[in-house]
Design a protein around this motif. Structure first.
Motif, PDB file in Angstrom:
ATOM      1  N   ALA A  59       0.873  -1.168   0.000  1.00 33.12           N
ATOM      2  CA  ALA A  59       0.000   0.000   0.000  1.00 33.12           C
ATOM      3  C   ALA A  59       0.908   1.216   0.000  1.00 33.12           C
ATOM      4  CB  ALA A  59      -0.898   0.009   1.238  1.00 33.12           C
ATOM      5  N   CYS A 116       0.919  -5.055   2.736  1.00 31.11           N
ATOM      6  CA  CYS A 116      -0.511  -5.294   2.899  1.00 31.11           C
ATOM      7  C   CYS A 116      -0.831  -6.669   2.321  1.00 31.11           C
ATOM      8  CB  CYS A 116      -1.330  -4.199   2.220  1.00 31.11           C
ATOM      9  SG  CYS A 116      -1.209  -4.173   0.425  1.00 31.11           S
ATOM     10  N   ILE A 148      -3.978  -3.491   5.841  1.00 30.75           N
ATOM     11  CA  ILE A 148      -2.750  -2.694   5.776  1.00 30.75           C
ATOM     12  C   ILE A 148      -2.030  -2.841   7.110  1.00 30.75           C
ATOM     13  CG2 ILE A 148      -1.785  -0.378   5.474  1.00 30.75           C
ATOM     14  CD1 ILE A 148      -4.360   0.295   3.871  1.00 30.75           C
TER      15      ILE A 148
END
Length: 101
Positions: free
Chosen positions: A44, A54, A67
């Motif tokens: 991410a 993530c 995340i």
């Protein structure tokens, strides 16, 4: 490769980069999906340049995106969270709909 309008079943098992339009995730935040050149992980990327590991999975008509915990570029600590991403029928692309447990 840009994956703005792909359904979750077509993104499954790809190494993706989730590019968020802000420094943190929240309902309404826009997310751009792109294939990542690194076959080892999904990441991410936030608007302040912070890159975080993530993972994702299909979740009904959307994508569940988890995340990992991170710090923003300004030093704010953010814990690990999972978000539901849905295609935005009005503007196209992906948007965070809600936080998942």
């Amino acid at each position: 490769m840009d994956l703005e309008d792909e359904t979750p079943c077509r993104t499954e098992d790809r190494n993706l980069r989730f590019q968020l339009s802000d420094t943190h995730a929240y309902p309404g935040c826009r997310v751009r999906l792109a294939e990542d050149g690194n076959p080892q992980e999904q990441i991410a990327e936030f608007s302040d340049g912070v890159i975080v590991p993530c993972r994702y999975r299909s979740e009904g008509p959307g994508i569940a995106l988890t995340i990992a915990a991170y710090r923003t570029a300004r030093g704010t600590g953010i814990g690990e969270k999972t978000w539901l991403l849905l295609l935005d029928g009005q503007r196209g692309g992906w948007k965070i709909k809600s936080r998942l447990p």
